[in-house]
Write a protein that holds these residues in place. Structure first.
Motif, PDB file in Angstrom:
ATOM      1  N   ALA A 112       0.970  -0.801  -0.160  1.00 51.19           N
ATOM      2  CA  ALA A 112       0.182  -0.365   0.235  1.00 51.19           C
ATOM      3  C   ALA A 112       0.762   1.230  -0.044  1.00 51.19           C
ATOM      4  O   ALA A 112       0.563   2.397  -0.886  1.00 51.19           O
ATOM      5  CB  ALA A 112      -1.160   0.353   1.193  1.00 51.19           C
ATOM      6  N   ASN A 113       2.000   1.029   0.633  1.00 49.57           N
ATOM      7  CA  ASN A 113       3.316   2.630   0.749  1.00 49.57           C
ATOM      8  C   ASN A 113       3.571   2.557  -1.017  1.00 49.57           C
ATOM      9  O   ASN A 113       3.779   3.865  -0.879  1.00 49.57           O
ATOM     10  CB  ASN A 113       3.986   1.701   1.904  1.00 49.57           C
ATOM     11  CG  ASN A 113       3.003   2.575   3.406  1.00 49.57           C
ATOM     12  OD1 ASN A 113       2.204   2.964   3.202  1.00 49.57           O
ATOM     13  ND2 ASN A 113       3.896   2.296   4.171  1.00 49.57           N
ATOM     14  N   ASP A 114       3.898   1.884  -1.066  1.00 49.47           N
ATOM     15  CA  ASP A 114       4.780   1.569  -2.236  1.00 49.47           C
ATOM     16  C   ASP A 114       3.468   2.380  -3.339  1.00 49.47           C
ATOM     17  O   ASP A 114       3.895   3.072  -4.177  1.00 49.47           O
ATOM     18  CB  ASP A 114       5.727   0.245  -2.957  1.00 49.47           C
ATOM     19  CG  ASP A 114       6.414  -0.168  -1.896  1.00 49.47           C
ATOM     20  OD1 ASP A 114       6.817   0.881  -1.069  1.00 49.47           O
ATOM     21  OD2 ASP A 114       6.992  -1.388  -1.944  1.00 49.47           O
ATOM     22  N   THR A 115       2.436   1.378  -3.527  1.00 46.31           N
ATOM     23  CA  THR A 115       1.867   2.342  -3.837  1.00 46.31           C
ATOM     24  C   THR A 115       1.583   3.972  -4.327  1.00 46.31           C
ATOM     25  O   THR A 115       0.994   4.906  -5.556  1.00 46.31           O
ATOM     26  CB  THR A 115       0.189   1.715  -4.528  1.00 46.31           C
ATOM     27  OG1 THR A 115       0.593   0.441  -4.392  1.00 46.31           O
ATOM     28  CG2 THR A 115      -1.076   2.071  -5.278  1.00 46.31           C
ATOM     29  N   VAL A 116       0.813   4.597  -3.263  1.00 44.79           N
ATOM     30  CA  VAL A 116       0.870   5.324  -2.723  1.00 44.79           C
ATOM     31  C   VAL A 116       1.974   6.428  -3.352  1.00 44.79           C
ATOM     32  O   VAL A 116       2.303   7.751  -3.799  1.00 44.79           O
ATOM     33  CB  VAL A 116       0.957   5.980  -1.184  1.00 44.79           C
ATOM     34  CG1 VAL A 116       0.553   7.157  -0.908  1.00 44.79           C
ATOM     35  CG2 VAL A 116      -0.958   5.708  -0.994  1.00 44.79           C
ATOM     36  N   ALA A 117       3.512   6.394  -3.331  1.00 45.57           N
ATOM     37  CA  ALA A 117       4.506   6.523  -3.466  1.00 45.57           C
ATOM     38  C   ALA A 117       4.644   6.828  -4.918  1.00 45.57           C
ATOM     39  O   ALA A 117       5.424   7.572  -5.780  1.00 45.57           O
ATOM     40  CB  ALA A 117       5.344   5.821  -3.124  1.00 45.57           C
ATOM     41  N   ARG A 118       4.180   5.558  -5.637  1.00 45.23           N
ATOM     42  CA  ARG A 118       3.757   5.674  -7.223  1.00 45.23           C
ATOM     43  C   ARG A 118       3.256   6.608  -7.921  1.00 45.23           C
ATOM     44  O   ARG A 118       3.559   6.367  -8.360  1.00 45.23           O
ATOM     45  CB  ARG A 118       3.719   3.699  -7.637  1.00 45.23           C
ATOM     46  CG  ARG A 118       4.384   3.636  -8.909  1.00 45.23           C
ATOM     47  CD  ARG A 118       4.286   2.529  -9.480  1.00 45.23           C
ATOM     48  NE  ARG A 118       2.731   2.073  -9.039  1.00 45.23           N
ATOM     49  CZ  ARG A 118       2.576   0.733  -8.200  1.00 45.23           C
ATOM     50  NH1 ARG A 118       2.919   0.282  -7.679  1.00 45.23           N
ATOM     51  NH2 ARG A 118       0.819   0.709  -7.741  1.00 45.23           N
ATOM     52  N   ILE A 119       2.546   6.847  -7.263  1.00 43.47           N
ATOM     53  CA  ILE A 119       0.858   7.506  -7.941  1.00 43.47           C
ATOM     54  C   ILE A 119       1.224   8.867  -7.382  1.00 43.47           C
ATOM     55  O   ILE A 119       0.366  10.079  -8.081  1.00 43.47           O
ATOM     56  CB  ILE A 119      -0.017   7.298  -7.698  1.00 43.47           C
ATOM     57  CG1 ILE A 119      -0.644   7.567  -5.892  1.00 43.47           C
ATOM     58  CG2 ILE A 119      -0.505   5.775  -7.913  1.00 43.47           C
ATOM     59  CD1 ILE A 119      -1.849   7.088  -5.868  1.00 43.47           C
ATOM     60  N   GLY A 120       2.693   9.227  -6.526  1.00 49.35           N
ATOM     61  CA  GLY A 120       2.293  10.514  -6.073  1.00 49.35           C
ATOM     62  C   GLY A 120       2.540  11.409  -4.452  1.00 49.35           C
ATOM     63  O   GLY A 120       2.244  12.231  -4.250  1.00 49.35           O
ATOM     64  N   GLY A 121       2.261  10.319  -4.258  1.00 45.17           N
ATOM     65  CA  GLY A 121       2.099  10.614  -2.351  1.00 45.17           C
ATOM     66  C   GLY A 121       0.906  11.354  -1.979  1.00 45.17           C
ATOM     67  O   GLY A 121      -0.373  11.390  -2.668  1.00 45.17           O
ATOM     68  N   TRP A 122       0.237  11.597  -1.055  1.00 44.49           N
ATOM     69  CA  TRP A 122      -0.661  12.066  -0.259  1.00 44.49           C
ATOM     70  C   TRP A 122      -1.034  13.431  -1.151  1.00 44.49           C
ATOM     71  O   TRP A 122      -2.335  13.642  -0.804  1.00 44.49           O
ATOM     72  CB  TRP A 122       0.103  12.695   1.502  1.00 44.49           C
ATOM     73  CG  TRP A 122       0.640  13.581   1.074  1.00 44.49           C
ATOM     74  CD1 TRP A 122       2.286  13.648   1.358  1.00 44.49           C
ATOM     75  CD2 TRP A 122       0.486  14.818   1.917  1.00 44.49           C
ATOM     76  NE1 TRP A 122       2.795  14.637   1.888  1.00 44.49           N
ATOM     77  CE2 TRP A 122       2.069  15.915   1.369  1.00 44.49           C
ATOM     78  CE3 TRP A 122      -0.734  15.855   1.195  1.00 44.49           C
ATOM     79  CZ2 TRP A 122       1.508  17.261   1.656  1.00 44.49           C
ATOM     80  CZ3 TRP A 122      -0.171  17.458   1.614  1.00 44.49           C
ATOM     81  CH2 TRP A 122       0.570  17.613   1.459  1.00 44.49           C
ATOM     82  N   ARG A 123      -0.316  14.167  -1.639  1.00 48.96           N
ATOM     83  CA  ARG A 123      -0.951  15.672  -2.257  1.00 48.96           C
ATOM     84  C   ARG A 123      -1.784  14.839  -3.593  1.00 48.96           C
ATOM     85  O   ARG A 123      -2.448  15.812  -3.959  1.00 48.96           O
ATOM     86  CB  ARG A 123       0.473  16.143  -3.448  1.00 48.96           C
ATOM     87  CG  ARG A 123       1.394  16.915  -2.115  1.00 48.96           C
ATOM     88  CD  ARG A 123       2.099  17.491  -2.797  1.00 48.96           C
ATOM     89  NE  ARG A 123       3.278  18.361  -1.616  1.00 48.96           N
ATOM     90  CZ  ARG A 123       4.166  17.362  -1.106  1.00 48.96           C
ATOM     91  NH1 ARG A 123       4.421  16.239  -1.682  1.00 48.96           N
ATOM     92  NH2 ARG A 123       5.042  18.354   0.448  1.00 48.96           N
ATOM     93  N   VAL A 124      -1.693  13.590  -4.138  1.00 46.08           N
ATOM     94  CA  VAL A 124      -2.563  12.905  -5.065  1.00 46.08           C
ATOM     95  C   VAL A 124      -3.984  12.737  -4.083  1.00 46.08           C
ATOM     96  O   VAL A 124      -5.125  13.386  -5.275  1.00 46.08           O
ATOM     97  CB  VAL A 124      -2.310  11.781  -5.424  1.00 46.08           C
ATOM     98  CG1 VAL A 124      -3.445  11.337  -6.550  1.00 46.08           C
ATOM     99  CG2 VAL A 124      -0.670  12.291  -6.267  1.00 46.08           C
ATOM    100  N   TYR A 125      -3.845  12.539  -3.139  1.00 46.00           N
ATOM    101  CA  TYR A 125      -4.960  11.563  -2.485  1.00 46.00           C
ATOM    102  C   TYR A 125      -5.742  14.019  -1.523  1.00 46.00           C
ATOM    103  O   TYR A 125      -7.328  13.884  -2.263  1.00 46.00           O
ATOM    104  CB  TYR A 125      -4.973  10.909  -1.290  1.00 46.00           C
ATOM    105  CG  TYR A 125      -4.394   9.853  -1.590  1.00 46.00           C
ATOM    106  CD1 TYR A 125      -5.793   9.226  -2.581  1.00 46.00           C
ATOM    107  CD2 TYR A 125      -3.753   9.781  -1.085  1.00 46.00           C
ATOM    108  CE1 TYR A 125      -5.540   7.902  -2.180  1.00 46.00           C
ATOM    109  CE2 TYR A 125      -3.404   8.494  -1.885  1.00 46.00           C
ATOM    110  CZ  TYR A 125      -3.958   6.696  -2.037  1.00 46.00           C
ATOM    111  OH  TYR A 125      -3.902   6.122  -2.448  1.00 46.00           O
TER     112      TYR A 125
END
Length: 100
Positions: free
Chosen positions: A63-76
């Motif tokens: 889950a952490n790798d997925t968040v980092a791959r799509i751009g981190g918390w700023r994307v959310y």
């Protein structure tokens, strides 16, 4: 306890049955470890089918790798903004102060 009026002609057996039903049932002694207690029934507030078949559990690393791959918390954070919201410019450094 409910007041019971004795009516003429009411058999004594029926009166005894009414009296027995009006008495509350004896509760088990809470200090007796051998006392019979009703079974515990747990009802979840969440439905059993809350997950869809596409929602498979993943490890926290994945889950952490997925968040980092799509751009981190700023994307959310961008997803939570209304679509017509103007982007917020980063704050500019504050200059122009002179010491007295």
């Amino acid at each position: 306890m409910f007041p019971i009026r004795v009516l003429p002609g009411l058999p004594a057996l029926a009166l005894a049955a009414l009296t027995a039903q009006a008495q509350p049932a004896a509760r088990p002694d809470p200090l007796d470890p051998a006392a019979a207690v009703p079974p515990l029934v747990v009802v979840s507030a969440f439905p059993r089918d809350a997950r869809t078949p596409a929602d498979k559990p993943v490890s926290w690393r994945e889950a952490n790798d997925t968040v980092a791959r799509i751009g981190g918390w700023r994307v959310y954070a961008r997803e939570s903004r209304p679509p017509d919201a103007a982007p917020v410019a980063p704050p500019q450094p504050h200059t122009g102060h002179r010491s007295p």
